[in-house]
Design an enzyme around this catalytic site. Sequence first.
Site, PDB file in Angstrom:
ATOM      1  N   ASP A  37       7.220   1.528  -7.092  1.00 38.18           N
ATOM      2  CA  ASP A  37       7.128   0.196  -6.930  1.00 38.18           C
ATOM      3  C   ASP A  37       6.421  -0.375  -5.833  1.00 38.18           C
ATOM      4  O   ASP A  37       6.112   0.592  -4.856  1.00 38.18           O
ATOM      5  CB  ASP A  37       8.568  -0.442  -6.448  1.00 38.18           C
ATOM      6  N   ARG A  41       2.208  -5.548  -3.794  1.00 45.34           N
ATOM      7  CA  ARG A  41       2.394  -5.971  -2.285  1.00 45.34           C
ATOM      8  C   ARG A  41       1.395  -5.046  -1.570  1.00 45.34           C
ATOM      9  O   ARG A  41       0.693  -5.469  -0.613  1.00 45.34           O
ATOM     10  CB  ARG A  41       3.577  -5.533  -1.600  1.00 45.34           C
ATOM     11  N   TRP A  42       0.970  -3.847  -1.907  1.00 42.37           N
ATOM     12  CA  TRP A  42       0.007  -2.783  -1.301  1.00 42.37           C
ATOM     13  C   TRP A  42      -1.294  -3.493  -1.550  1.00 42.37           C
ATOM     14  O   TRP A  42      -2.078  -3.726  -0.502  1.00 42.37           O
ATOM     15  CB  TRP A  42       0.025  -1.566  -2.019  1.00 42.37           C
ATOM     16  N   GLU A  84      11.069  -5.883 -19.014  1.00 40.93           N
ATOM     17  CA  GLU A  84      11.321  -7.172 -18.214  1.00 40.93           C
ATOM     18  C   GLU A  84       9.613  -7.432 -17.653  1.00 40.93           C
ATOM     19  O   GLU A  84       9.388  -8.679 -17.212  1.00 40.93           O
ATOM     20  CB  GLU A  84      12.153  -7.283 -17.221  1.00 40.93           C
ATOM     21  N   ASN A  85       8.906  -6.591 -17.517  1.00 44.21           N
ATOM     22  CA  ASN A  85       7.665  -6.872 -17.292  1.00 44.21           C
ATOM     23  C   ASN A  85       6.580  -7.719 -18.129  1.00 44.21           C
ATOM     24  O   ASN A  85       5.899  -8.192 -17.643  1.00 44.21           O
ATOM     25  CB  ASN A  85       6.782  -5.392 -16.948  1.00 44.21           C
ATOM     26  N   ARG A  88       5.167 -11.108 -16.658  1.00 42.33           N
ATOM     27  CA  ARG A  88       4.270 -11.403 -15.719  1.00 42.33           C
ATOM     28  C   ARG A  88       3.256 -12.190 -16.322  1.00 42.33           C
ATOM     29  O   ARG A  88       3.286 -12.140 -17.616  1.00 42.33           O
ATOM     30  CB  ARG A  88       3.948  -9.853 -15.270  1.00 42.33           C
ATOM     31  N   ARG A 211      17.484  -1.283  -5.283  1.00 45.13           N
ATOM     32  CA  ARG A 211      18.130  -1.634  -6.555  1.00 45.13           C
ATOM     33  C   ARG A 211      17.534  -0.471  -7.858  1.00 45.13           C
ATOM     34  O   ARG A 211      16.527  -0.026  -7.261  1.00 45.13           O
ATOM     35  CB  ARG A 211      17.919  -3.116  -7.007  1.00 45.13           C
TER      36      ARG A 211
HETATM   37  C1  FPP Z   1       5.440  -1.922  -9.714  1.00 40.08           C
HETATM   38  O1  FPP Z   1       4.865  -2.629  -8.768  1.00 40.08           O
HETATM   39  C2  FPP Z   1       4.870  -1.146 -10.775  1.00 40.08           C
HETATM   40  C3  FPP Z   1       4.489  -1.573 -11.906  1.00 40.08           C
HETATM   41  C4  FPP Z   1       5.201  -2.409 -12.684  1.00 40.08           C
HETATM   42  C5  FPP Z   1       3.583  -0.791 -13.153  1.00 40.08           C
HETATM   43  C6  FPP Z   1       3.804   0.545 -12.797  1.00 40.08           C
HETATM   44  C7  FPP Z   1       2.322   1.216 -13.066  1.00 40.08           C
HETATM   45  C8  FPP Z   1       1.553   1.982 -12.480  1.00 40.08           C
HETATM   46  C9  FPP Z   1       1.945   2.880 -11.463  1.00 40.08           C
HETATM   47  C10 FPP Z   1       0.253   2.397 -13.250  1.00 40.08           C
HETATM   48  C11 FPP Z   1       0.414   3.698 -13.528  1.00 40.08           C
HETATM   49  C12 FPP Z   1       1.055   4.350 -14.322  1.00 40.08           C
HETATM   50  C13 FPP Z   1       0.790   5.095 -15.490  1.00 40.08           C
HETATM   51  C14 FPP Z   1       1.541   5.786 -16.145  1.00 40.08           C
HETATM   52  C15 FPP Z   1      -0.796   4.923 -15.578  1.00 40.08           C
HETATM   53  P1  FPP Z   1       4.916  -3.912  -8.588  1.00 40.08           P
HETATM   54  O2  FPP Z   1       3.696  -4.810  -9.446  1.00 40.08           O
HETATM   55  O3  FPP Z   1       6.319  -4.592  -8.956  1.00 40.08           O
HETATM   56  O4  FPP Z   1       4.389  -4.303  -7.308  1.00 40.08           O
HETATM   57  P2  FPP Z   1       5.328  -5.314  -6.269  1.00 40.08           P
HETATM   58  O5  FPP Z   1       6.466  -4.981  -6.123  1.00 40.08           O
HETATM   59  O6  FPP Z   1       4.617  -5.327  -5.020  1.00 40.08           O
HETATM   60  O7  FPP Z   1       4.947  -6.766  -6.693  1.00 40.08           O
END
Ligand code: FPP
Length: 260
Positions: A37, A41-42, A84-85, A88, A211
Amino acid sequence: MLKDIFTKRIKIKDIPLAATDNIDLNNVPQHVAIIMDGNGRWAKEQGKIRTFGHSAGAQTLRSIVKIAEVVGVKVLSVYAFSTENWKRPITEVNFIMNLLSEYLTGELDELNEYNVKMRFMGDKDALPKAIQKKMDYAIKITENNTGIILNVAINYGGQDEIIRAVKNIATLVQQGKMEPKDINKDVIENNLYSRQLPPPDLLIRTGGDLRVSNFMLWQIAYAEIWTCQTYWPAFTQENFLEALESYQKRDRRYGGLNKK
Ligand code: FPP
């Protein structure tokens, strides 16, 4: 931009042996699950758009697969896209789908070279056909590999997984192939995506939230949990070793009493 990241092939750095000095190689978690996660934000902190963080996150995954394999982790489960994604914005969903697709093409040779065996969890049918094909191909190409299992959760939800298991079992009962009294832990586990995998010993969540976000709900029953503030794209091999060190200090009682 996406293409750049995969063609530049940022090299997985060699892990200095000293870095694993604090790790007891005889007590490494067999199965590590990661909620990757903090990508968005990064990216924001870097003044970039969210998707930039997902690309960087894919690079982090490369380096973590390698360190996990070096220290002897047997299974690494990662949460790439949840049921749930889909909520987005469509541009972000499409970007992640492309990234997964690129990952499965661009990384496959190297993963295969490292003897990695690929597996997936989640509702594959709802994914674009091209990705489904790549997933099948990755499974086929790596099926005889004997190294770490990289288990990628795509369109995965823990509750959805349990509902599916219940439906399968109910159907078997309805067909007279099983009696309700025979339903036990093994029956449930054999109907989960993770069948034949040991349960996670350690659940890592990056990005500071505390969580489990519908990840491997059944399987993490006795997992040790380790979290950090570090966003996934900034997560290093050293951070992974820190998590292992913490895990090795835990007293795992599984509801019983310790022996001391
Ligand atoms: C959570 O960060 C990340 C995701 C929903 C996507 C995860 C996908 C990757 C790490 C890409 C690489 C994976 C593979 C298998 C190529 P967020 O977007 O929820 O970040 P945030 O909490 O800062 O909004």
